[in-house]
Motif scaffolding. Structure first.
Motif, PDB file in Angstrom:
ATOM      1  N   PRO A 175       0.814  -1.229   0.000  1.00  0.00           N
ATOM      2  CA  PRO A 175       0.000   0.000   0.000  1.00  0.00           C
ATOM      3  C   PRO A 175       0.843   1.274   0.000  1.00  0.00           C
ATOM      4  CG  PRO A 175      -0.887  -1.581   1.564  1.00  0.00           C
ATOM      5  CD  PRO A 175       0.427  -2.122   1.112  1.00  0.00           C
ATOM      6  N   VAL A 176       1.984   1.223   0.682  1.00  0.00           N
ATOM      7  CA  VAL A 176       2.868   2.389   0.690  1.00  0.00           C
ATOM      8  C   VAL A 176       3.431   2.629  -0.703  1.00  0.00           C
ATOM      9  CG1 VAL A 176       4.931   3.402   1.720  1.00  0.00           C
ATOM     10  CG2 VAL A 176       3.438   1.944   3.097  1.00  0.00           C
ATOM     11  N   LEU A 177       3.836   1.561  -1.387  1.00  0.00           N
ATOM     12  CA  LEU A 177       4.362   1.693  -2.744  1.00  0.00           C
ATOM     13  C   LEU A 177       3.295   2.225  -3.695  1.00  0.00           C
ATOM     14  CD1 LEU A 177       6.637   1.250  -4.775  1.00  0.00           C
ATOM     15  CD2 LEU A 177       5.862  -1.137  -5.016  1.00  0.00           C
ATOM     16  N   LYS A 178       2.063   1.741  -3.558  1.00  0.00           N
ATOM     17  CA  LYS A 178       0.982   2.191  -4.421  1.00  0.00           C
ATOM     18  C   LYS A 178       0.715   3.692  -4.207  1.00  0.00           C
ATOM     19  CE  LYS A 178      -3.788   1.120  -5.683  1.00  0.00           C
ATOM     20  NZ  LYS A 178      -4.237   2.508  -5.599  1.00  0.00           N
ATOM     21  N   LEU A 179       0.728   4.104  -2.938  1.00  0.00           N
ATOM     22  CA  LEU A 179       0.506   5.512  -2.639  1.00  0.00           C
ATOM     23  C   LEU A 179       1.595   6.379  -3.260  1.00  0.00           C
ATOM     24  CD1 LEU A 179      -1.066   7.703  -1.104  1.00  0.00           C
ATOM     25  CD2 LEU A 179       0.354   7.213   0.891  1.00  0.00           C
ATOM     26  N   TYR A 180       2.838   5.899  -3.196  1.00  0.00           N
ATOM     27  CA  TYR A 180       3.951   6.645  -3.802  1.00  0.00           C
ATOM     28  C   TYR A 180       3.779   6.755  -5.316  1.00  0.00           C
ATOM     29  CZ  TYR A 180       8.637   7.550  -5.605  1.00  0.00           C
ATOM     30  OH  TYR A 180       9.695   8.063  -6.301  1.00  0.00           O
ATOM     31  N   LEU A 181       3.417   5.646  -5.955  1.00  0.00           N
ATOM     32  CA  LEU A 181       3.262   5.658  -7.419  1.00  0.00           C
ATOM     33  C   LEU A 181       2.100   6.557  -7.840  1.00  0.00           C
ATOM     34  CD1 LEU A 181       3.890   1.868  -8.183  1.00  0.00           C
ATOM     35  CD2 LEU A 181       5.463   3.789  -8.516  1.00  0.00           C
ATOM     36  N   ASP A 182       1.002   6.520  -7.072  1.00  0.00           N
ATOM     37  CA  ASP A 182      -0.142   7.371  -7.398  1.00  0.00           C
ATOM     38  C   ASP A 182       0.208   8.844  -7.262  1.00  0.00           C
ATOM     39  OD1 ASP A 182      -1.580   5.129  -7.885  1.00  0.00           O
ATOM     40  OD2 ASP A 182      -2.611   5.105  -5.938  1.00  0.00           O
ATOM     41  N   THR A 183       1.099   9.133  -6.320  1.00  0.00           N
ATOM     42  CA  THR A 183       1.485  10.529  -6.103  1.00  0.00           C
ATOM     43  C   THR A 183       2.416  11.019  -7.199  1.00  0.00           C
ATOM     44  OG1 THR A 183       1.285  10.205  -3.719  1.00  0.00           O
ATOM     45  CG2 THR A 183       2.507  12.143  -4.462  1.00  0.00           C
ATOM     46  N   MET A 184       3.399  10.184  -7.553  1.00  0.00           N
ATOM     47  CA  MET A 184       4.379  10.589  -8.552  1.00  0.00           C
ATOM     48  C   MET A 184       3.844  10.467  -9.973  1.00  0.00           C
ATOM     49  SD  MET A 184       6.724  11.611  -6.622  1.00  0.00           S
ATOM     50  CE  MET A 184       7.910  11.979  -7.898  1.00  0.00           C
ATOM     51  N   GLN A 185       2.980   9.508 -10.196  1.00  0.00           N
ATOM     52  CA  GLN A 185       2.425   9.325 -11.535  1.00  0.00           C
ATOM     53  C   GLN A 185       0.906   9.489 -11.454  1.00  0.00           C
ATOM     54  OE1 GLN A 185       3.651   5.493 -12.939  1.00  0.00           O
ATOM     55  NE2 GLN A 185       5.848   5.972 -12.819  1.00  0.00           N
ATOM     56  N   PRO A 186       0.367  10.555 -12.005  1.00  0.00           N
ATOM     57  CA  PRO A 186      -1.081  10.784 -11.922  1.00  0.00           C
ATOM     58  C   PRO A 186      -1.859   9.603 -12.463  1.00  0.00           C
ATOM     59  CG  PRO A 186       0.053  12.707 -12.798  1.00  0.00           C
ATOM     60  CD  PRO A 186       1.063  11.614 -12.726  1.00  0.00           C
ATOM     61  N   SER A 187      -2.957   9.295 -11.800  1.00  0.00           N
ATOM     62  CA  SER A 187      -3.799   8.174 -12.219  1.00  0.00           C
ATOM     63  C   SER A 187      -4.557   8.514 -13.500  1.00  0.00           C
ATOM     64  CB  SER A 187      -4.786   7.827 -11.095  1.00  0.00           C
ATOM     65  OG  SER A 187      -5.640   8.936 -10.851  1.00  0.00           O
ATOM     66  N   LYS A 188      -5.228   7.512 -14.042  1.00  0.00           N
ATOM     67  CA  LYS A 188      -5.992   7.702 -15.272  1.00  0.00           C
ATOM     68  C   LYS A 188      -7.144   8.684 -15.064  1.00  0.00           C
ATOM     69  CE  LYS A 188      -4.947   3.109 -17.154  1.00  0.00           C
ATOM     70  NZ  LYS A 188      -5.522   1.832 -17.632  1.00  0.00           N
ATOM     71  N   LYS A 189      -7.756   8.625 -13.867  1.00  0.00           N
ATOM     72  CA  LYS A 189      -8.855   9.550 -13.597  1.00  0.00           C
ATOM     73  C   LYS A 189      -8.354  10.992 -13.583  1.00  0.00           C
ATOM     74  CE  LYS A 189     -11.711   6.353 -10.902  1.00  0.00           C
ATOM     75  NZ  LYS A 189     -12.365   6.119  -9.601  1.00  0.00           N
ATOM     76  N   MET A 190      -7.194  11.204 -12.950  1.00  0.00           N
ATOM     77  CA  MET A 190      -6.638  12.550 -12.903  1.00  0.00           C
ATOM     78  C   MET A 190      -6.237  13.019 -14.300  1.00  0.00           C
ATOM     79  SD  MET A 190      -5.936  15.164 -11.074  1.00  0.00           S
ATOM     80  CE  MET A 190      -6.032  14.497  -9.404  1.00  0.00           C
ATOM     81  N   ALA A 191      -5.662  12.100 -15.077  1.00  0.00           N
ATOM     82  CA  ALA A 191      -5.265  12.471 -16.441  1.00  0.00           C
ATOM     83  C   ALA A 191      -6.488  12.809 -17.288  1.00  0.00           C
ATOM     84  CB  ALA A 191      -4.467  11.336 -17.073  1.00  0.00           C
ATOM     85  N   ALA A 192      -7.561  12.025 -17.117  1.00  0.00           N
ATOM     86  CA  ALA A 192      -8.787  12.304 -17.872  1.00  0.00           C
ATOM     87  C   ALA A 192      -9.391  13.640 -17.465  1.00  0.00           C
ATOM     88  CB  ALA A 192      -9.788  11.168 -17.654  1.00  0.00           C
ATOM     89  N   LYS A 193      -9.319  13.939 -16.162  1.00  0.00           N
ATOM     90  CA  LYS A 193      -9.858  15.225 -15.691  1.00  0.00           C
ATOM     91  C   LYS A 193      -9.085  16.395 -16.271  1.00  0.00           C
ATOM     92  CE  LYS A 193     -10.978  17.711 -11.441  1.00  0.00           C
ATOM     93  NZ  LYS A 193     -10.953  17.681  -9.962  1.00  0.00           N
ATOM     94  N   GLN A 194      -7.757  16.281 -16.271  1.00  0.00           N
ATOM     95  CA  GLN A 194      -6.945  17.356 -16.839  1.00  0.00           C
ATOM     96  C   GLN A 194      -7.194  17.500 -18.344  1.00  0.00           C
ATOM     97  OE1 GLN A 194      -2.874  16.612 -15.842  1.00  0.00           O
ATOM     98  NE2 GLN A 194      -3.143  17.119 -13.661  1.00  0.00           N
ATOM     99  N   ALA A 195      -7.419  16.364 -19.004  1.00  0.00           N
ATOM    100  CA  ALA A 195      -7.692  16.438 -20.447  1.00  0.00           C
ATOM    101  C   ALA A 195      -8.997  17.174 -20.710  1.00  0.00           C
ATOM    102  CB  ALA A 195      -7.736  15.025 -21.035  1.00  0.00           C
ATOM    103  N   ARG A 196     -10.025  16.900 -19.871  1.00  0.00           N
ATOM    104  CA  ARG A 196     -11.303  17.589 -20.046  1.00  0.00           C
ATOM    105  C   ARG A 196     -11.147  19.080 -19.826  1.00  0.00           C
ATOM    106  NH1 ARG A 196     -13.277  13.077 -17.148  1.00  0.00           N
ATOM    107  NH2 ARG A 196     -13.389  14.346 -15.249  1.00  0.00           N
ATOM    108  N   ILE A 197     -10.328  19.437 -18.823  1.00  0.00           N
ATOM    109  CA  ILE A 197     -10.119  20.866 -18.547  1.00  0.00           C
ATOM    110  C   ILE A 197      -9.425  21.540 -19.725  1.00  0.00           C
ATOM    111  CG2 ILE A 197      -8.877  22.480 -17.065  1.00  0.00           C
ATOM    112  CD1 ILE A 197      -9.356  20.553 -14.748  1.00  0.00           C
ATOM    113  N   GLN A 198      -8.428  20.856 -20.255  1.00  0.00           N
ATOM    114  CA  GLN A 198      -7.700  21.446 -21.383  1.00  0.00           C
ATOM    115  C   GLN A 198      -8.580  21.553 -22.631  1.00  0.00           C
ATOM    116  OE1 GLN A 198      -4.164  19.113 -21.879  1.00  0.00           O
ATOM    117  NE2 GLN A 198      -3.195  19.899 -19.974  1.00  0.00           N
ATOM    118  N   ASP A 199      -9.428  20.533 -22.828  1.00  0.00           N
ATOM    119  CA  ASP A 199     -10.325  20.590 -23.983  1.00  0.00           C
ATOM    120  C   ASP A 199     -11.309  21.751 -23.850  1.00  0.00           C
ATOM    121  OD1 ASP A 199      -9.087  18.428 -25.066  1.00  0.00           O
ATOM    122  OD2 ASP A 199     -10.529  16.954 -24.292  1.00  0.00           O
ATOM    123  N   LYS A 200     -11.805  21.931 -22.643  1.00  0.00           N
ATOM    124  CA  LYS A 200     -12.734  23.026 -22.426  1.00  0.00           C
ATOM    125  C   LYS A 200     -12.052  24.371 -22.621  1.00  0.00           C
ATOM    126  CE  LYS A 200     -16.014  24.806 -19.018  1.00  0.00           C
ATOM    127  NZ  LYS A 200     -16.575  24.638 -17.658  1.00  0.00           N
TER     128      LYS A 200
END
Length: 462
Positions: A253-278
């Motif tokens: 769980p600690v490793l997963k938390l680190y990876l999620d922090t350093m590498q944005p998840s798919k949901k975060m990437a999709a959210k940023q893409a929607r913001i940029q598209d808008k």
């Protein structure tokens, strides 16, 4: 007994009140006739005898109705060391053959002091007979006479006491000069220092390890006791073993938390893409590659001005304006541009910002004003008085730009600030380590604002 006989004769002739007792209680004088008053004599009445000095007997006989506390004060005043006891008072009164009428006559006169004998008026030797009255009035008369006697006695006693107090000279206060004062202070401080040093010496001696040294012989002698203590200990490991971890612990769980922090998840990437598209729908090409503008107040009461803004926004260090001026800095020669790396969660890249406090002259067109991304508010509406269009209204201004107010810790917040949409922060006057909190608050808020409202001014993908 000759002196007692003289005193008894004075009592029979009602002259006791005219006699004067010396202040030291040594002599008793009446019309040139002197009696030694500090000699003890024995008197008796009705088969009971007692022994007192003539002065003590005189003070009791001269006023038979005197209360015990007042009689004691009179004895103390004339330095009589053997006052008549309450149980011996009837013997003294009876010895002088004083009747109730005679007691009343004697009680009306105070005990004269030798120094004030001339000021005292002797009472009359006898009283006129009372007028005839019925039996009822005769019963009330002794009570009225007692009140008159008591009132007269209290007044004369107070008068005698006041005269004695006035006759005593007051001692003048002892003067002390500055040298004596400092000498006394030095003595007191020295004694306190010596006492403190003695206490510290005793404390150090009590805490000294002398006599408690651990030697091999001592360990050998107490080896059995040490082993029994160690047998009851529960080992918990050292710092290295605790940090190392065991195979039973799952740290995924600690490793997963680190990876999620350093590498944005798919949901975060999709959210940023929607913001940029808008944002691209209302894309403003004329802002691409332009320097974002941060406007500072001109007021000297603001903690951040052009003089020290570059140090704070560019180097995360707050230097007061007066300190900067002592170093030779001013608003005219201060740097106006600096570069900052965008955080990784927003894509990274370098952004060059421009600082200014006179936007009216440096931003001539409406497109130039759209470069403004942040405004540091002073807290007064006149800061935006000459700005063009909607930028002169704080409500509309902070809807189009990132508003930021910074004040010194403990200072009063201007009344208009709570009405505006600005982020409020403070700077500590002394603790420079806290500057990073205000610094991070500004940049986190500004970068979020630019991501949504001014994405054209952020680094673009190739």
């Amino acid at each position: 007994m000759a002196d007692v006989g003289v005193l008894q004769g004075w009592a029979k002739s009602h002259k006791l009140s005219q006699a004067t007792l010396s202040a030291d209680g040594a002599t008793l004088d009446l019309g040139g006739e002197t009696v030694t008053a500090n000699v003890k004599v024995t008197i008796s009445h009705d088969g009971k005898s007692c022994e007192y000095t003539i002065g003590s007997i005189f003070l009791q006989a001269v006023d038979p109705t005197i209360s015990l506390p007042k009689y004691r004060l009179a004895c103390k005043k004339h330095k009589v060391s053997d006052p008549v006891k309450a149980s011996d008072k009837p013997t003294v009164i009876g010895f002088f053959g004083l009747t109730p009428d005679e007691e009343g006559a004697v009680a009306a006169a105070p005990v004269p002091v030798k120094d004030d004998a001339a000021a005292q008026k002797p009472p009359p030797s006898s009283k006129p007979p009372p007028p005839p009255s019925d039996h009822r009035h005769d019963k009330k008369r002794p009570r009225e006479k007692d009140r008159r006697h008591k009132s007269s006695k209290d007044k004369r006693s107070r008068h005698s006491t006041g005269s004695a107090e006035k006759s005593k000279p007051k001692k003048a206060p002892k003067q002390i000069d500055a040298n004596a004062l400092f000498t006394n202070l030095t003595t007191v401080v020295t004694k306190r220092s010596e006492k403190k040093e003695a206490e510290q010496s005793e404390l150090y001696q009590a805490l000294s390890p002398e006599g408690f040294e651990v030697t091999p012989d001592l360990l050998q002698e107490n080896s059995e006791i040490c082993q029994s203590i160690q047998a009851n200990e529960i080992p918990v490991g050292n710092s290295a073993s605790i940090l190392k971890g065991s195979t039973e612990k799952d740290l995924s769980p600690v490793l997963k938390l680190y990876l999620d922090t350093m590498q944005p998840s798919k949901k975060m990437a999709a959210k940023q893409a929607r913001i940029q598209d808008k944002a691209k729908r209302s894309w403003r090409p004329y802002l691409v590659g332009k320097k974002p503008v941060i406007i500072l107040p001109k007021g000297m009461t603001s903690p951040l001005t052009m003089t020290n803004a570059h140090e704070f926004f560019g180097k995360s260090l707050f230097v007061p304006r007066d300190v900067m001026m002592k170093r030779g800095a001013s608003a005219r020669n201060a740097p106006t541009t600096f570069s900052r790396k965008l955080s990784q969660r927003l894509g990274g890249g370098m952004v060059e910002y421009e600082l200014m406090d006179n936007p009216k002259s440096k931003l001539p067109t409406a497109k130039d004003w759209e470069r403004v991304v942040a405004v540091v508010a002073l807290g007064h509406g006149w800061q935006f008085k000459d700005w063009p269009g909607i930028y002169s209204n704080p409500v509309h201004l902070f809807a189009k730009t990132f508003g930021f107010y910074v004040g010194m810790e403990g200072a009063k917040i201007p009344q208009e600030i709570p009405q505006w949409s600005v982020v409020r922060q403070t700077l500590n006057r002394d603790k420079r380590g806290l500057d990073s909190v205000t610094y991070a608050s500004f940049w986190n808020g500004l970068e979020e604002f630019m991501t949504i409202h001014k994405p054209e001014m952020l680094p673009q993908d190739e």
